[in-house]
Design an enzyme around this catalytic site. Structure first.
Site, mmCIF file in Angstrom:
data_model
loop_
_atom_site.group_PDB
_atom_site.id
_atom_site.type_symbol
_atom_site.label_atom_id
_atom_site.label_comp_id
_atom_site.label_asym_id
_atom_site.label_seq_id
_atom_site.Cartn_x
_atom_site.Cartn_y
_atom_site.Cartn_z
ATOM 1 N N GLY A 68 0.778 -1.246 0.000
ATOM 2 C CA GLY A 68 0.000 0.000 0.000
ATOM 3 C C GLY A 68 0.803 1.286 0.000
ATOM 4 C CG ASP B 56 -8.520 0.717 10.313
ATOM 5 O OD1 ASP B 56 -9.246 1.614 10.757
ATOM 6 O OD2 ASP B 56 -8.963 -0.388 9.962
ATOM 7 C CE LYS C 215 -9.931 4.090 7.538
ATOM 8 N NZ LYS C 215 -10.501 2.757 7.264
ATOM 9 C CG PHE D 261 -12.368 0.397 3.103
ATOM 10 C CD1 PHE D 261 -11.771 -0.228 4.194
ATOM 11 C CD2 PHE D 261 -11.905 0.103 1.837
ATOM 12 C CE1 PHE D 261 -10.726 -1.136 4.018
ATOM 13 C CE2 PHE D 261 -10.861 -0.804 1.646
ATOM 14 C CZ PHE D 261 -10.278 -1.425 2.739
ATOM 15 C CG ASP E 254 -5.596 -3.503 -1.173
ATOM 16 O OD1 ASP E 254 -5.135 -2.965 -0.153
ATOM 17 O OD2 ASP E 254 -5.931 -4.711 -1.209
ATOM 18 N NE ARG F 5 -2.273 -3.315 -3.757
ATOM 19 C CZ ARG F 5 -2.329 -3.386 -2.421
ATOM 20 N NH1 ARG F 5 -2.230 -2.294 -1.708
ATOM 21 N NH2 ARG F 5 -2.494 -4.541 -1.813
HETATM 22 P P1 IMP Z 1 -4.397 -1.702 11.109
HETATM 23 O O1 IMP Z 1 -3.539 -2.804 11.655
HETATM 24 O O2 IMP Z 1 -5.842 -1.903 11.488
HETATM 25 O O3 IMP Z 1 -3.899 -0.325 11.485
HETATM 26 O O4 IMP Z 1 -4.406 -1.882 9.566
HETATM 27 C C1 IMP Z 1 -3.573 -1.215 8.722
HETATM 28 C C2 IMP Z 1 -3.689 -1.809 7.334
HETATM 29 O O5 IMP Z 1 -5.047 -2.129 7.031
HETATM 30 C C3 IMP Z 1 -3.259 -0.809 6.299
HETATM 31 O O6 IMP Z 1 -1.898 -0.926 6.017
HETATM 32 C C4 IMP Z 1 -4.126 -1.193 5.120
HETATM 33 O O7 IMP Z 1 -3.508 -2.214 4.381
HETATM 34 C C5 IMP Z 1 -5.384 -1.746 5.730
HETATM 35 N N1 IMP Z 1 -6.462 -0.721 5.798
HETATM 36 C C6 IMP Z 1 -7.028 -0.186 6.888
HETATM 37 N N2 IMP Z 1 -7.960 0.723 6.584
HETATM 38 C C7 IMP Z 1 -7.975 0.786 5.236
HETATM 39 C C8 IMP Z 1 -8.732 1.574 4.293
HETATM 40 O O8 IMP Z 1 -9.561 2.441 4.625
HETATM 41 N N3 IMP Z 1 -8.460 1.323 2.988
HETATM 42 C C9 IMP Z 1 -7.551 0.409 2.562
HETATM 43 N N4 IMP Z 1 -6.820 -0.333 3.403
HETATM 44 C C10 IMP Z 1 -7.028 -0.143 4.733
HETATM 45 MG MG MG Z 2 -1.091 -1.882 4.178
#
Ligand code: IMP
Ligand code: MG
Length: 181
Positions: A46, A105, A133, A154, A161, A167
């Site tokens: 990403g 996230d 976020k 999202f 993606d 992407r």
């Molecule tokens: P976390 O561990 O929940 O912080 O997840 C982070 C990963 O989740 C990011 O590197 C993204 O790959 C994916 N992700 C979380 N939210 C989104 C979004 O809104 N769009 C796309 N990918 C997301």
């Molecule tokens: Mg990622």
């Protein structure tokens, strides 16, 4: 008109907005990491577009490396279980590390990564994410550099993606719920 646009309910950040903010981040990092020869660790896949623009917005010597982790599968919610698919190649001992991520996230993936990288005796480990976020964080994670704080929608495009798609959109949009629900 991009044919993937029909899956979006709105454009969140257009190309110029992204470019302008990355120029600011690049200038800030260039100042703060002057004489530190930082290593930018890009979290695949990403953050690949963000890395390539951010590093060109930086005017100091630096290195790059790549790490691939899995935490998501094809869904939209973090599993909290993180697996390293590709480890870094560089020796981080004594180095100033900037982790370059697309989006924070829950924060679970990045807290795992920063914890893992700090075991490599880096001089410092900081996080630079394009999107954040804040309302979704499930762990007390310190995000040092943020491109944009966004809500709990999202986001796709500019490297981000859904099930590996979108992407290559040059801007960031909000995916219609009907596409992923
Ligand atoms: P976390 O561990 O929940 O912080 O997840 C982070 C990963 O989740 C990011 O590197 C993204 O790959 C994916 N992700 C979380 N939210 C989104 C979004 O809104 N769009 C796309 N990918 C997301
Ligand atoms: Mg990622």
């Amino acid at each position: 008109m991009n044919e993937m646009n029909q899956d979006l309910c709105a454009v969140l950040l257009d190309e110029l907005t992204i470019k302008t903010r990355i120029a600011e981040l690049g200038a800030q990092l260039s100042e703060e990491y002057k004489d530190k020869y930082p290593i930018l660790v890009c979290i695949l896949k990403g953050a690949s577009l963000f890395l390539s623009d951010l590093m060109r917005a930086m005017t100091i010597p630096l290195e790059i490396d790549f790490m691939s982790i899995s935490s998501y599968g094809t869904g939209t919610k973090s599993t909290g279980v993180v697996q390293i698919r590709k480890d870094i190649d560089a020796d981080l001992h004594g180095r100033h590390v900037i982790v370059v991520e697309d989006i924070v996230d829950s924060g679970l993936s990045l807290s795992y990564v920063t914890n893992y990288l700090s075991k490599h005796h880096a001089a410092s480990v900081k996080i630079c994410t394009l999107l954040n976020k804040p309302a979704a964080h499930k762990t007390a994670i310190k995000v040092d550099y943020v491109g944009f704080d966004i809500g709990n929608e999202f986001a796709v495009g500019y490297g981000l993606d859904f099930a590996e798609k979108y992407r290559n959109l040059p801007y960031i949009g909000i995916l219609k719920e009907e596409v992923y629900l």
